[in-house]
Design an enzyme around this catalytic site. Sequence first.
Site, PDB file in Angstrom:
ATOM      1  N   LYS A 143       0.830  -1.208   0.000  1.00 11.68           N
ATOM      2  CA  LYS A 143       0.000   0.000   0.000  1.00 11.68           C
ATOM      3  C   LYS A 143       0.868   1.263   0.000  1.00 11.68           C
ATOM      4  O   LYS A 143       0.515   2.274  -0.617  1.00 11.68           O
ATOM      5  CB  LYS A 143      -0.942  -0.025   1.211  1.00 11.68           C
ATOM      6  CG  LYS A 143      -1.952  -1.183   1.109  1.00 11.68           C
ATOM      7  CD  LYS A 143      -2.632  -1.448   2.425  1.00 11.68           C
ATOM      8  CE  LYS A 143      -3.637  -2.572   2.305  1.00 11.68           C
ATOM      9  NZ  LYS A 143      -4.159  -3.007   3.605  1.00 11.68           N
ATOM     10  N   GLY A 180     -13.064  -5.510   5.263  1.00 17.60           N
ATOM     11  CA  GLY A 180     -14.429  -5.993   5.448  1.00 17.60           C
ATOM     12  C   GLY A 180     -15.158  -5.954   4.120  1.00 17.60           C
ATOM     13  O   GLY A 180     -14.944  -5.046   3.312  1.00 17.60           O
TER      14      GLY A 180
HETATM   15  P1  NAP Z   1     -11.785 -13.995  -1.128  1.00 14.44           P
HETATM   16  O1  NAP Z   1     -12.856 -13.934  -0.082  1.00 14.44           O
HETATM   17  O2  NAP Z   1     -10.678 -14.974  -0.956  1.00 14.44           O
HETATM   18  O3  NAP Z   1     -12.523 -14.295  -2.527  1.00 14.44           O
HETATM   19  C1  NAP Z   1     -11.820 -14.593  -3.699  1.00 14.44           C
HETATM   20  C2  NAP Z   1     -12.841 -14.969  -4.782  1.00 14.44           C
HETATM   21  O4  NAP Z   1     -12.136 -15.129  -5.999  1.00 14.44           O
HETATM   22  C3  NAP Z   1     -13.603 -16.260  -4.531  1.00 14.44           C
HETATM   23  O5  NAP Z   1     -14.938 -16.127  -4.892  1.00 14.44           O
HETATM   24  C4  NAP Z   1     -12.894 -17.266  -5.440  1.00 14.44           C
HETATM   25  O6  NAP Z   1     -13.752 -18.274  -5.978  1.00 14.44           O
HETATM   26  C5  NAP Z   1     -12.455 -16.377  -6.588  1.00 14.44           C
HETATM   27  N1  NAP Z   1     -11.238 -16.892  -7.225  1.00 14.44           N
HETATM   28  C6  NAP Z   1     -10.014 -17.028  -6.676  1.00 14.44           C
HETATM   29  N2  NAP Z   1      -9.169 -17.561  -7.586  1.00 14.44           N
HETATM   30  C7  NAP Z   1      -9.884 -17.752  -8.719  1.00 14.44           C
HETATM   31  C8  NAP Z   1      -9.585 -18.282 -10.000  1.00 14.44           C
HETATM   32  N3  NAP Z   1      -8.365 -18.734 -10.279  1.00 14.44           N
HETATM   33  N4  NAP Z   1     -10.567 -18.314 -10.918  1.00 14.44           N
HETATM   34  C9  NAP Z   1     -11.815 -17.879 -10.639  1.00 14.44           C
HETATM   35  N5  NAP Z   1     -12.157 -17.374  -9.429  1.00 14.44           N
HETATM   36  C10 NAP Z   1     -11.214 -17.323  -8.486  1.00 14.44           C
HETATM   37  O7  NAP Z   1     -11.124 -12.556  -1.342  1.00 14.44           O
HETATM   38  P2  NAP Z   1     -11.643 -11.130  -0.797  1.00 14.44           P
HETATM   39  O8  NAP Z   1     -11.357 -11.008   0.662  1.00 14.44           O
HETATM   40  O9  NAP Z   1     -13.022 -10.882  -1.294  1.00 14.44           O
HETATM   41  O10 NAP Z   1     -10.593 -10.150  -1.517  1.00 14.44           O
HETATM   42  C11 NAP Z   1     -10.659  -9.905  -2.906  1.00 14.44           C
HETATM   43  C12 NAP Z   1      -9.628  -8.852  -3.312  1.00 14.44           C
HETATM   44  O11 NAP Z   1      -9.923  -7.627  -2.648  1.00 14.44           O
HETATM   45  C13 NAP Z   1      -8.185  -9.207  -2.934  1.00 14.44           C
HETATM   46  O12 NAP Z   1      -7.313  -8.716  -3.929  1.00 14.44           O
HETATM   47  C14 NAP Z   1      -7.974  -8.448  -1.652  1.00 14.44           C
HETATM   48  O13 NAP Z   1      -6.606  -8.130  -1.418  1.00 14.44           O
HETATM   49  C15 NAP Z   1      -8.788  -7.203  -1.899  1.00 14.44           C
HETATM   50  N6  NAP Z   1      -9.253  -6.543  -0.683  1.00 14.44           N
HETATM   51  C16 NAP Z   1      -9.941  -7.249   0.235  1.00 14.44           C
HETATM   52  C17 NAP Z   1     -10.365  -6.633   1.394  1.00 14.44           C
HETATM   53  C18 NAP Z   1     -11.154  -7.395   2.432  1.00 14.44           C
HETATM   54  O14 NAP Z   1     -11.542  -6.789   3.435  1.00 14.44           O
HETATM   55  N7  NAP Z   1     -11.428  -8.666   2.262  1.00 14.44           N
HETATM   56  C19 NAP Z   1     -10.067  -5.271   1.607  1.00 14.44           C
HETATM   57  C20 NAP Z   1      -9.375  -4.566   0.626  1.00 14.44           C
HETATM   58  C21 NAP Z   1      -8.967  -5.216  -0.526  1.00 14.44           C
HETATM   59  P3  NAP Z   1     -14.437 -19.409  -5.058  1.00 14.44           P
HETATM   60  O15 NAP Z   1     -15.400 -18.642  -4.201  1.00 14.44           O
HETATM   61  O16 NAP Z   1     -15.135 -20.305  -5.971  1.00 14.44           O
HETATM   62  O17 NAP Z   1     -13.333 -20.023  -4.285  1.00 14.44           O
END
Ligand code: NAP
Length: 438
Positions: A206, A308
């Site tokens: 970041k 979140g």
């Molecule tokens: P997550 O809960 O792990 O979800 C990832 C999603 O991507 C899942 O639905 C997964 O599918 C899908 N996925 C992963 N690999 C894939 C592939 N090869 N082909 C197709 N689909 C795939 O992640 P998240 O927490 O939502 O975070 C998403 C992004 O936002 C990340 O880059 C993270 O750094 C960023 N972010 C997150 C937060 C937070 O609070 N969580 C905050 C800021 C930024 P399945 O469901 O089928 O496994």
Amino acid sequence: MTELRTLKVALLGCGNVGAQVARILLEDADTLAARTGARLQLSGIAVRNVNAKRDVELPQELFTTDAETLVKDADLVIELMGGIEPARTLILSALSNGACVVTGNKALLAQDGPTLYEEADKAGVQLSYEAAVAGAIPILRPIRDSLSGDRITRVLGIVNGTTNFILDQMDTTGAQFADALAEAQRLGYAEADPTADVEGHDAAAKAAILATLSFHTRFALENVHCEGITSVTAADIAAAKDAGFVIKLLAIAEKLVDSDGGEGVSVRVHPTLLPREHPLAAVRGAFNAVFIEAENAGELMFYGQGAGGTPTASAVLGDLVSAARRVVLGGPQRTETTTGHIPALPIEAATTSYYIGLDVADQPGVLARIAQLFAEHGVSIETMRQTIHTDAGSNRESAELRIVTHRASEAALAATVEAVKGLDVINSVTSVLRVEGV
Ligand code: NAP
């Protein structure tokens, strides 16, 4: 009334953030259309497992494992899969097809941002990533747009909620790092493998993004000096507290000018002492905040939830509406400017104040000898406090010295500490921590 045009939105990923983005796109379709001037039609959601249970109930026919086909047919692509591949290839493919891309993938941006920015510039489309830094907090657009007529001089950010929670626990309960980490894991603030957070890697990604936008120069992860919080002890926190400070993991990007007028940017992540009255000291628990100093605007602070699903989805939707408006209006899109060309400085060139804890023999003349060594190395002392301890067993007296310096370079400070260690009256150097905001 004229019929609104429809823009196809492909969503890649339906996890914590993606599921909330899909929900808002479907639930608030009319509001988003009114704000955008186009209907945002969720054309599909690419995931690994189409049958997995989701946090939100969504039409099953939207799910697919064929992300490539989904991207080819989209006007706007939202990447929320995380990781490097296939996210990178899919984003590049979307950009070269002329689709605007919104992502929250700080790991990818820090590792290979320049390739993505260049592809977006070449294709004349927008690449937005507000969610990649400090979750829900609108910070990148204010830096890129609102402050584009000003000169930012310094950015200090609490951009990792996990480490802020751990340090806050240590500060309020006196806990050791390991116990505070276990509590963060129990409450869901830290992952089972907390390395990326506690070693500072997430904050470093970041910091690279904040520095790039603030100084109009591309900074990559290798330009960021990174120290995590694993070596911060309960004794460090207690000593800091006693001296009127709180310890925070800060992402810092600041412009420094040397004596010849040469400019450089120091980008770094490390545990930092802040005076308790500094605005960032009031950021508790897993909250994030970014403090900006600009030549004309002065001091600004942005505060909110750094992670979140739903808060982060808010930042994603903001980017999506902005990109869609630009598509509706037409014309080339601009992602960022990189006209600064300011070199990244090594950590040795960074200047900051320091807090140094010393356990010394309680003898006459010790303070003067230490003060003289600091002066010889060009490090000026702002405050020096002494506390006398008596060891109950040996009845031996020792003194604890707490020194806060004026701003000095890392190199000068390191040489000073080495020289101080060599004095026969020094029992140990108990802590050396950087200080900001004094
Ligand atoms: P997550 O809960 O792990 O979800 C990832 C999603 O991507 C899942 O639905 C997964 O599918 C899908 N996925 C992963 N690999 C894939 C592939 N090869 N082909 C197709 N689909 C795939 O992640 P998240 O927490 O939502 O975070 C998403 C992004 O936002 C990340 O880059 C993270 O750094 C960023 N972010 C997150 C937060 C937070 O609070 N969580 C905050 C800021 C930024 P399945 O469901 O089928 O496994």
